[in-house]
Design a protein around this motif. Structure first.
Motif, PDB file in Angstrom:
ATOM      1  N   ARG A 289      19.767  37.086  27.449  1.00 19.09           N
ATOM      2  CA  ARG A 289      20.260  36.200  26.386  1.00 19.09           C
ATOM      3  C   ARG A 289      21.544  35.468  26.734  1.00 19.09           C
ATOM      4  NH1 ARG A 289      22.516  41.119  22.481  1.00 19.09           N
ATOM      5  NH2 ARG A 289      24.285  41.535  23.801  1.00 19.09           N
ATOM      6  N   ALA A 290      22.145  35.762  27.897  1.00 25.32           N
ATOM      7  CA  ALA A 290      23.457  35.188  28.213  1.00 25.32           C
ATOM      8  C   ALA A 290      23.354  33.686  28.463  1.00 25.32           C
ATOM      9  CB  ALA A 290      24.039  35.870  29.445  1.00 25.32           C
ATOM     10  N   ARG A 291      24.477  32.996  28.242  1.00 22.63           N
ATOM     11  CA  ARG A 291      24.522  31.565  28.571  1.00 22.63           C
ATOM     12  C   ARG A 291      24.388  31.401  30.076  1.00 22.63           C
ATOM     13  NH1 ARG A 291      29.449  30.383  25.794  1.00 22.63           N
ATOM     14  NH2 ARG A 291      30.107  29.389  27.711  1.00 22.63           N
ATOM     15  N   VAL A 292      23.786  30.299  30.492  1.00 25.75           N
ATOM     16  CA  VAL A 292      23.592  30.007  31.906  1.00 25.75           C
ATOM     17  C   VAL A 292      24.928  30.115  32.651  1.00 25.75           C
ATOM     18  CG1 VAL A 292      23.014  28.142  33.518  1.00 25.75           C
ATOM     19  CG2 VAL A 292      21.572  28.589  31.527  1.00 25.75           C
ATOM     20  N   ALA A 293      24.879  30.699  33.841  1.00 28.18           N
ATOM     21  CA  ALA A 293      26.033  30.838  34.752  1.00 28.18           C
ATOM     22  C   ALA A 293      27.029  31.914  34.312  1.00 28.18           C
ATOM     23  CB  ALA A 293      26.755  29.509  34.966  1.00 28.18           C
ATOM     24  N   THR A 294      26.667  32.706  33.306  1.00 27.93           N
ATOM     25  CA  THR A 294      27.519  33.851  32.961  1.00 27.93           C
ATOM     26  C   THR A 294      27.395  34.887  34.069  1.00 27.93           C
ATOM     27  OG1 THR A 294      27.040  33.516  30.630  1.00 27.93           O
ATOM     28  CG2 THR A 294      27.882  35.692  31.239  1.00 27.93           C
ATOM     29  N   ILE A 295      28.517  35.349  34.585  1.00 29.53           N
ATOM     30  CA  ILE A 295      28.441  36.409  35.599  1.00 29.53           C
ATOM     31  C   ILE A 295      28.237  37.732  34.877  1.00 29.53           C
ATOM     32  CG2 ILE A 295      29.560  37.518  37.562  1.00 29.53           C
ATOM     33  CD1 ILE A 295      31.122  34.977  38.050  1.00 29.53           C
ATOM     34  N   LEU A 296      27.195  38.448  35.299  1.00 30.70           N
ATOM     35  CA  LEU A 296      26.785  39.665  34.592  1.00 30.70           C
ATOM     36  C   LEU A 296      27.566  40.882  35.097  1.00 30.70           C
ATOM     37  CD1 LEU A 296      22.970  38.913  34.791  1.00 30.70           C
ATOM     38  CD2 LEU A 296      24.417  38.695  32.755  1.00 30.70           C
ATOM     39  N   GLY A 297      27.422  41.981  34.375  1.00 30.23           N
ATOM     40  CA  GLY A 297      27.975  43.267  34.834  1.00 30.23           C
ATOM     41  C   GLY A 297      29.122  43.763  33.988  1.00 30.23           C
ATOM     42  N   TYR A 298      28.913  44.928  33.362  1.00 30.05           N
ATOM     43  CA  TYR A 298      29.906  45.496  32.450  1.00 30.05           C
ATOM     44  C   TYR A 298      30.752  46.597  33.086  1.00 30.05           C
ATOM     45  CZ  TYR A 298      27.719  43.195  28.450  1.00 30.05           C
ATOM     46  OH  TYR A 298      27.253  42.267  27.559  1.00 30.05           O
ATOM     47  N   GLN A 299      30.362  47.092  34.240  1.00 23.50           N
ATOM     48  CA  GLN A 299      31.009  48.303  34.730  1.00 23.50           C
ATOM     49  C   GLN A 299      30.930  48.340  36.243  1.00 23.50           C
ATOM     50  OE1 GLN A 299      30.674  52.524  32.692  1.00 23.50           O
ATOM     51  NE2 GLN A 299      28.791  52.014  33.726  1.00 23.50           N
ATOM     52  N   CYS A 300      31.972  48.814  36.890  1.00 20.94           N
ATOM     53  CA  CYS A 300      31.938  48.924  38.354  1.00 20.94           C
ATOM     54  C   CYS A 300      32.985  49.917  38.841  1.00 20.94           C
ATOM     55  CB  CYS A 300      32.180  47.561  39.005  1.00 20.94           C
ATOM     56  SG  CYS A 300      33.828  46.909  38.696  1.00 20.94           S
ATOM     57  N   ALA A 301      32.870  50.249  40.125  1.00 17.38           N
ATOM     58  CA  ALA A 301      33.914  51.015  40.809  1.00 17.38           C
ATOM     59  C   ALA A 301      34.406  50.136  41.946  1.00 17.38           C
ATOM     60  CB  ALA A 301      33.340  52.315  41.351  1.00 17.38           C
ATOM     61  N   GLY A 302      35.693  50.137  42.180  1.00 13.58           N
ATOM     62  CA  GLY A 302      36.220  49.287  43.250  1.00 13.58           C
ATOM     63  C   GLY A 302      37.670  49.596  43.535  1.00 13.58           C
ATOM     64  N   ARG A 303      38.247  48.784  44.419  1.00 17.25           N
ATOM     65  CA  ARG A 303      39.647  48.983  44.816  1.00 17.25           C
ATOM     66  C   ARG A 303      40.508  47.850  44.258  1.00 17.25           C
ATOM     67  NH1 ARG A 303      40.871  51.059  50.653  1.00 17.25           N
ATOM     68  NH2 ARG A 303      40.024  52.862  49.557  1.00 17.25           N
ATOM     69  N   VAL A 304      41.686  48.201  43.768  1.00 12.42           N
ATOM     70  CA  VAL A 304      42.614  47.181  43.248  1.00 12.42           C
ATOM     71  C   VAL A 304      43.220  46.444  44.446  1.00 12.42           C
ATOM     72  CG1 VAL A 304      44.717  46.764  41.911  1.00 12.42           C
ATOM     73  CG2 VAL A 304      43.137  48.590  41.210  1.00 12.42           C
ATOM     74  N   VAL A 305      42.952  45.135  44.539  1.00  7.92           N
ATOM     75  CA  VAL A 305      43.468  44.366  45.673  1.00  7.92           C
ATOM     76  C   VAL A 305      44.537  43.353  45.252  1.00  7.92           C
ATOM     77  CG1 VAL A 305      41.424  44.644  47.127  1.00  7.92           C
ATOM     78  CG2 VAL A 305      41.538  42.722  45.533  1.00  7.92           C
ATOM     79  N   ALA A 306      44.736  43.191  43.968  1.00 12.98           N
ATOM     80  CA  ALA A 306      45.812  42.309  43.490  1.00 12.98           C
ATOM     81  C   ALA A 306      46.073  42.629  42.019  1.00 12.98           C
ATOM     82  CB  ALA A 306      45.409  40.836  43.630  1.00 12.98           C
TER      83      ALA A 306
END
Ligand SMILES: NC(=O)c1ccc[n+]([C@@H]2O[C@H](COP(=O)([O-])OP(=O)(O)OC[C@H]3O[C@@H](n4cnc5c(N)ncnc54)[C@H](OP(=O)(O)O)[C@@H]3O)[C@@H](O)[C@H]2O)c1
Length: 321
Positions: A59-76
């Motif tokens: 249902r998202a508008r076109v070109a919406t970047i998806l994804g609610y949750q992640c693991a990663g490293r703080v780079v800035a």
């Protein structure tokens, strides 16, 4: 790619998953976001495909970047963020979108340090599903509800509820059927029901993850002063509830959304997620991974997440593979 200065727009591009008219997530290039005040920039290592992501893709508008949750490293870090405490740290983040990308800007208020023993692809599966299950169990406790119906029970939230609480009360797991029945039984469900059996059943509370017509069926299966918790809409259909069905048997309807719980009960919910991450690191919380996909195969990952063959969680990992 290392991005250490948020003031300058990075010229590198990042791959992301966005919504489009066909509702089949596409992998595209995107500019690396700049973290604003109160935000950090994460280099994403792993990102779970949540039930909410599948819904959003539809249902998202076109070109919406998806994804609610992640693991990663703080780079800035953006302004007003304690850079000394966070830069270079491995974290798990909840965002309002954009986590299915190589980089995402996340509010510093909704990141959690990732325990060293917890791999990123497991850590990313923890906050949304397990905090939702834990907070729903608190509400069931408050109501002293004993007989519970869960619609869409064979998904991640249903499995988390069962794992957390099946020893303390009786759960009826509603499913559209097929192989999910055996999967639910192997995960401890002793009462698996088809939706067309609900007319003859009564429950103290219904946790509705399926939405649409299933919410209405759940409402009508409530006993006197029973509560319907509106939590999800896996069916991707409009939910319409007849007020007469609420009035009958003096029923009540209560909404639940983790984002609002975090906003209004920040300290408590933040601390709960710290506990859940530690429980997962100590293997006291079971996270079952169905499949991992590199980010360029995100369309397959989303299809798998929505398929009835899935058993456990789907994760985009490694993100840059
Ligand atoms: N409010 C919140 O804070 C919150 C938090 C977490 C999740 N959610 C929402 O809760 C829902 C469930 O999340 P989840 O992570 O458990 O999702 P999930 O793992 O994708 O599972 C959803 C389950 O719903 C059923 N389902 C799927 N498509 C359906 C359809 N077209 N009609 C009827 N049933 C269908 C499936 O069960 P069967 O095949 O066995 O029928 C599936 O196992 C999602 O809508 C998600 O957005 C809300």
């Amino acid at each position: 790619v290392r991005v250490t200065r948020p003031q300058k727009r990075a010229t590198v591009r990042s791959v992301c998953v966005d919504a489009n008219p066909s509702h089949r997530p596409c992998v595209r290039d995107a500019v690396v976001p700049i973290p604003g005040p109160g935000q950090v920039l994460l280099a994403v290592e792993a990102a779970s495909v949540e039930g909410g992501d599948v819904l959003e893709a539809s249902r998202a508008r076109v070109a919406t970047i998806l994804g609610y949750q992640c693991a990663g490293r703080v780079v800035a870090c953006g302004a007003e963020v304690d850079e000394a405490a966070l830069l270079g740290r491995d974290v798990v983040a909840l965002v309002s979108g954009g986590a299915h990308a190589e980089y995402v800007a996340a509010p510093a208020a909704s990141i959690w340090l990732r325990p060293a023993a917890l791999p990123p692809e497991i850590a990313t599966c923890v906050p949304i599903v397990h905090a939702t299950a834990a907070l729903l169990v608190e509400r069931l406790d408050a109501l002293d509800a004993r007989e519970i119906l869960v619609t869409g029970a064979s998904g991640a939230v249903g499995a988390a509820l069962l794992e957390r609480d099946r020893a303390r009360r009786r759960y009826a797991c509603a499913t559209r059927g097929g192989e999910r029945v055996a999967w639910l039984r192997s995960h401890g469900a002793d009462d698996v029901v088809a939706y067309d059996e609900l007319a003859s059943r009564r429950f103290d509370a219904v946790v509705d993850l399926a939405g649409g017509p299933y919410a209405e069926q759940g409402l009508r299966a409530l006993s006197y002063r029973g509560t319907l918790f509106l939590v999800g809409n896996a069916a991707q259909r409009t939910t319409q509830l007849a007020t007469s069905a609420v009035m009958h048997e003096n029923r009540r309807v209560e909404g639940f959304h983790l984002r609002y719980a975090l906003r209004h009960e920040y300290a408590r919910v933040h601390a709960l997620i710290v506990e859940l991450l530690e429980a997962a690191a100590g293997e006291r919380l079971r996270i079952e991974i169905d499949r991992r996909y590199p980010l360029p195969h995100a369309a397959e990952a989303y299809a798998r997440a929505a398929s009835t063959e899935r058993r456990g969680r789907v994760v985009l990992s490694p993100i840059s593979g």
